[in-house]
Design an enzyme around this catalytic site. Structure first.
Site, PDB file in Angstrom:
ATOM      1  N   ASP A  44      33.421  38.145  37.484  1.00 51.54           N
ATOM      2  CA  ASP A  44      33.114  36.682  38.234  1.00 51.54           C
ATOM      3  C   ASP A  44      33.464  36.517  39.741  1.00 51.54           C
ATOM      4  O   ASP A  44      34.658  36.878  39.929  1.00 51.54           O
ATOM      5  CB  ASP A  44      33.750  35.824  37.165  1.00 51.54           C
ATOM      6  CG  ASP A  44      33.669  34.416  37.527  1.00 51.54           C
ATOM      7  OD1 ASP A  44      32.437  33.803  36.987  1.00 51.54           O
ATOM      8  OD2 ASP A  44      34.385  33.755  38.182  1.00 51.54           O
ATOM      9  N   TYR A  49      34.815  32.312  46.757  1.00 54.39           N
ATOM     10  CA  TYR A  49      36.084  33.329  46.771  1.00 54.39           C
ATOM     11  C   TYR A  49      36.289  34.227  48.050  1.00 54.39           C
ATOM     12  O   TYR A  49      37.393  34.766  48.138  1.00 54.39           O
ATOM     13  CB  TYR A  49      35.962  34.032  45.648  1.00 54.39           C
ATOM     14  CG  TYR A  49      36.019  33.232  44.313  1.00 54.39           C
ATOM     15  CD1 TYR A  49      36.090  32.097  44.234  1.00 54.39           C
ATOM     16  CD2 TYR A  49      35.657  33.730  43.192  1.00 54.39           C
ATOM     17  CE1 TYR A  49      36.407  31.062  43.226  1.00 54.39           C
ATOM     18  CE2 TYR A  49      35.656  33.230  42.069  1.00 54.39           C
ATOM     19  CZ  TYR A  49      35.712  31.723  41.812  1.00 54.39           C
ATOM     20  OH  TYR A  49      35.769  30.961  40.718  1.00 54.39           O
ATOM     21  N   LYS A  74      28.424  32.014  42.161  1.00 55.28           N
ATOM     22  CA  LYS A  74      28.346  30.450  42.065  1.00 55.28           C
ATOM     23  C   LYS A  74      28.043  30.377  43.554  1.00 55.28           C
ATOM     24  O   LYS A  74      28.678  30.538  44.373  1.00 55.28           O
ATOM     25  CB  LYS A  74      29.580  29.827  41.587  1.00 55.28           C
ATOM     26  CG  LYS A  74      30.312  30.636  40.295  1.00 55.28           C
ATOM     27  CD  LYS A  74      31.479  30.028  39.945  1.00 55.28           C
ATOM     28  CE  LYS A  74      32.411  30.882  39.052  1.00 55.28           C
ATOM     29  NZ  LYS A  74      33.143  31.679  39.781  1.00 55.28           N
ATOM     30  N   HIS A 107      28.657  26.004  41.298  1.00 58.59           N
ATOM     31  CA  HIS A 107      30.043  25.830  40.887  1.00 58.59           C
ATOM     32  C   HIS A 107      30.796  24.697  40.457  1.00 58.59           C
ATOM     33  O   HIS A 107      31.859  24.670  39.477  1.00 58.59           O
ATOM     34  CB  HIS A 107      30.804  26.342  42.127  1.00 58.59           C
ATOM     35  CG  HIS A 107      32.042  27.064  42.270  1.00 58.59           C
ATOM     36  ND1 HIS A 107      32.363  27.928  43.064  1.00 58.59           N
ATOM     37  CD2 HIS A 107      33.117  26.704  41.264  1.00 58.59           C
ATOM     38  CE1 HIS A 107      33.602  28.338  42.764  1.00 58.59           C
ATOM     39  NE2 HIS A 107      33.971  27.787  41.920  1.00 58.59           N
TER      40      HIS A 107
HETATM   41  N1  LIG Z   1      34.433  27.752  37.986  1.00 60.76           N
HETATM   42  C1  LIG Z   1      35.394  27.300  38.504  1.00 60.76           C
HETATM   43  O1  LIG Z   1      35.552  26.403  39.256  1.00 60.76           O
HETATM   44  C2  LIG Z   1      36.788  28.240  38.566  1.00 60.76           C
HETATM   45  C3  LIG Z   1      38.049  27.626  38.643  1.00 60.76           C
HETATM   46  C4  LIG Z   1      39.143  28.515  38.762  1.00 60.76           C
HETATM   47  C5  LIG Z   1      38.830  29.875  38.135  1.00 60.76           C
HETATM   48  N2  LIG Z   1      37.811  30.302  37.960  1.00 60.76           N
HETATM   49  C6  LIG Z   1      37.408  31.691  37.572  1.00 60.76           C
HETATM   50  O2  LIG Z   1      38.142  32.398  36.590  1.00 60.76           O
HETATM   51  C7  LIG Z   1      39.057  33.443  36.977  1.00 60.76           C
HETATM   52  C8  LIG Z   1      40.149  33.194  36.263  1.00 60.76           C
HETATM   53  O3  LIG Z   1      41.220  32.058  36.323  1.00 60.76           O
HETATM   54  P1  LIG Z   1      42.302  31.946  37.203  1.00 60.76           P
HETATM   55  O4  LIG Z   1      42.332  32.927  38.189  1.00 60.76           O
HETATM   56  O5  LIG Z   1      42.491  30.470  37.823  1.00 60.76           O
HETATM   57  O6  LIG Z   1      43.339  32.149  36.225  1.00 60.76           O
HETATM   58  P2  LIG Z   1      44.098  32.843  35.240  1.00 60.76           P
HETATM   59  O7  LIG Z   1      43.141  34.166  34.930  1.00 60.76           O
HETATM   60  O8  LIG Z   1      44.212  32.165  33.704  1.00 60.76           O
HETATM   61  O9  LIG Z   1      45.429  33.458  35.553  1.00 60.76           O
HETATM   62  C9  LIG Z   1      45.729  34.243  36.569  1.00 60.76           C
HETATM   63  C10 LIG Z   1      47.105  34.527  36.853  1.00 60.76           C
HETATM   64  O10 LIG Z   1      47.602  35.111  35.623  1.00 60.76           O
HETATM   65  C11 LIG Z   1      48.475  36.172  36.090  1.00 60.76           C
HETATM   66  N3  LIG Z   1      48.051  37.302  34.865  1.00 60.76           N
HETATM   67  C12 LIG Z   1      47.090  37.769  34.498  1.00 60.76           C
HETATM   68  N4  LIG Z   1      47.223  38.777  33.473  1.00 60.76           N
HETATM   69  C13 LIG Z   1      48.302  38.633  33.055  1.00 60.76           C
HETATM   70  C14 LIG Z   1      48.854  38.986  32.097  1.00 60.76           C
HETATM   71  N5  LIG Z   1      48.720  39.702  31.089  1.00 60.76           N
HETATM   72  N6  LIG Z   1      50.357  38.572  31.847  1.00 60.76           N
HETATM   73  C15 LIG Z   1      51.038  37.534  32.744  1.00 60.76           C
HETATM   74  N7  LIG Z   1      50.522  37.235  33.556  1.00 60.76           N
HETATM   75  C16 LIG Z   1      49.241  37.575  34.039  1.00 60.76           C
HETATM   76  C17 LIG Z   1      48.042  36.968  37.216  1.00 60.76           C
HETATM   77  O11 LIG Z   1      48.927  37.426  38.167  1.00 60.76           O
HETATM   78  P3  LIG Z   1      48.839  38.908  38.714  1.00 60.76           P
HETATM   79  O12 LIG Z   1      47.395  38.914  39.564  1.00 60.76           O
HETATM   80  O13 LIG Z   1      50.409  39.070  39.159  1.00 60.76           O
HETATM   81  O14 LIG Z   1      48.496  39.859  37.311  1.00 60.76           O
HETATM   82  C18 LIG Z   1      47.553  35.608  37.941  1.00 60.76           C
HETATM   83  O15 LIG Z   1      48.351  34.830  38.619  1.00 60.76           O
HETATM   84  C19 LIG Z   1      39.100  33.011  38.447  1.00 60.76           C
HETATM   85  O16 LIG Z   1      39.549  34.455  38.982  1.00 60.76           O
HETATM   86  C20 LIG Z   1      37.853  32.739  38.692  1.00 60.76           C
HETATM   87  O17 LIG Z   1      37.047  33.885  38.588  1.00 60.76           O
HETATM   88  C21 LIG Z   1      36.454  29.421  38.260  1.00 60.76           C
END
Ligand SMILES: NC(=O)c1ccc[n+]([C@@H]2O[C@H](COP(=O)([O-])OP(=O)(O)OC[C@H]3O[C@@H](n4cnc5c(N)ncnc54)[C@H](OP(=O)(O)O)[C@@H]3O)[C@@H](O)[C@H]2O)c1
Length: 276
Positions: A44, A49, A74, A107
C-alpha cells in the site's frame, strides 16, 4: 503459505498488505523487498507518501512476478479535478515504473470538487487501463452511499482507520451493504495496540503478541489489514496470524476496548466532513 484474500466486487485482495507511509528512501525499498520475499503479496502506497519510486525499486529487487503482487496507490485530494486526476495517476505509474496498479483510491474526500466529477475521472482512468480496480478511502457512511450511486465502475473498497480502539461498525456495515471490502489502516493503532495489556494477555494464551492479536481481530472479521513496519524482523510477526483463532468471548472482549477518543488520524484533515 497461500495468502488468504478478501473478495469484493470482482477483486481478490490479499488480506495482509504492507503499509508504507513514512517509509522512505533505501529503508522503503529494503522493507518492500524483504516483505515480498517473506510472503507479503500486497503493498500500500500513495502519491502523498513520496515513496512510490522506492516501492517500485523494492518490487523489482524482490524478483517476484508483477502479476503476483497487489499494488495500491492513492490520489491526493488536491488532484481530484478530472484532468489533474488523470495526470496524477499517470505520474504515480511513472514513479512506480508500472503500467497499471491493482487498486487506485481517492485518498480522502474533497468537498471542493463535486464527487460525481472525481468519480467519473477515476472510472475513466480505470477504463484507460491505468488501474485494474478503483475505490475510496476515509469515506463516511453518507459518502459511501453517494459514491456507489455515482460511480460508473464498481468501487471495490473503502480504506479506513480501523483497530481495536475504534468502533467502525457503522461504516463497515455500509461497505458490506454495497459489497465493498474494508481495508484497515493503522491496524495496530500506530503501535498503541502493541502496548495494550488486554491484548497482551489474550496473546499470551495463544503464544502470540498483542500486535498479532490486534491484526487477527480484524482479519477474523474479514477485514484487510495493512500494517507498517520499518523493521524487517517484525514483517514475519505481522504475517504470522493464521495459525490461531480468537474465541467469540475474546472477540467481544477486544471490541470492548473501543472508545470515543480512539481515533488516531485527524479526519478533519483536508476539510473532510464529520463521521456519522
Ligand atoms: N488511507 C489513509 O488515509 C491512511 C492513513 C494512515 C495510514 N494508511 C496506510 O496504512 C498503513 C498502516 O497504518 P500506520 O502506518 O498509520 O500504522 P500501523 O501500521 O498501525 O502502525 C505502525 C507503527 O507500529 C509499529 N509496529 C509495527 N509492527 C509492530 C509490531 N509487531 N509490534 C509493535 N509495534 C509494531 C511500527 O514501528 P516500527 O516501524 O518500529 O516497527 C510503526 O510505528 C500506512 O503505512 C499506510 O500505508 C492510510
Amino acid at each position: 503459505m497461500q495468502m488468504p484474500v478478501v473478495e469484493a466486487n470482482g477483486v481478490k485482495i490479499p488480506i495482509i498488505g504492507l503499509g508504507t507511509w513514512e517509509l522512505r528512501g533505501r529503508t522503503c525499498a529494503r522493507v518492500v523487498d524483504a516483505a515480498l520475499r517473506r510472503g507479503y503479496r500486497h503493498i500500500d502506497t500513495a502519491e502523498m507518501y513520496d515513496n512510490e519510486r522506492e516501492v517500485g525499486d523494492g518490487l523489482r529487487a524482490s524478483g517476484i512476478d508483477r502479476e503476483e503482487v497487489f499494488v495500491t496507490t492513492k490520489i491526493w485530494p488536491a488532484h481530484f479535478a478530472p484532468r489533474e486526476l488523470e495526470r496524477a495517476a499517470s505520474s504515480s505509474l511513472t514513479r512506480l515504473r508500472l503500467t497499471q496498479v491493482d487498486l487506485l483510491l481517492l485518498h480522502w474526500p474533497n468537498p471542493q470538487v463535486p464527487l460525481s466529477e472525481t468519480l467519473d475521472a477515476l472510472s475513466k482512468v480505470k477504463r484507460m487501463g491505468l488501474a485494474r480496480h478503483i475505490g475510496v478511502s476515509n469515506f463516511t457512511v453518507a459518502l459511501v452511499e453517494q459514491a456507489v450511486k455515482l460511480a460508473a465502475e464498481p468501487l471495490v473498497c473503502n480504506q479506513i482507520e480501523m483497530h481495536p480502539l475504534l468502533d467502525q461498525s457503522k461504516v463497515v456495515a455500509a461497505c458490506r451493504r454495497h459489497g465493498l471490502a474494508v481495508v484497515a489502516y493503522s491496524p495496530i493503532a500506530r503501535g498503541d495496540a502493541a502496548n495494550e495489556k488486554m491484548l497482551a494477555r489474550i496473546g499470551k494464551a495463544h503464544g502470540k503478541t498483542a500486535a498479532q492479536v490486534s491484526l487477527r481481530f480484524l482479519v477474523q472479521q474479514g477485514v484487510v489489514v495493512i500494517p507498517r513496519t520499518s523493521r524487517v524482523e517484525r514483517l514475519a510477526e505481522n504475517l504470522a496470524i493464521f495459525d490461531f483463532e480468537l474465541s467469540s468471548a475474546e472477540m467481544n472482549e477486544i471490541a470492548g476496548l473501543a472508545h470515543p477518543g480512539g481515533r488516531i488520524v485527524d479526519y478533519t484533515y483536508c476539510g473532510s466532513p464529520q463521521w456519522d
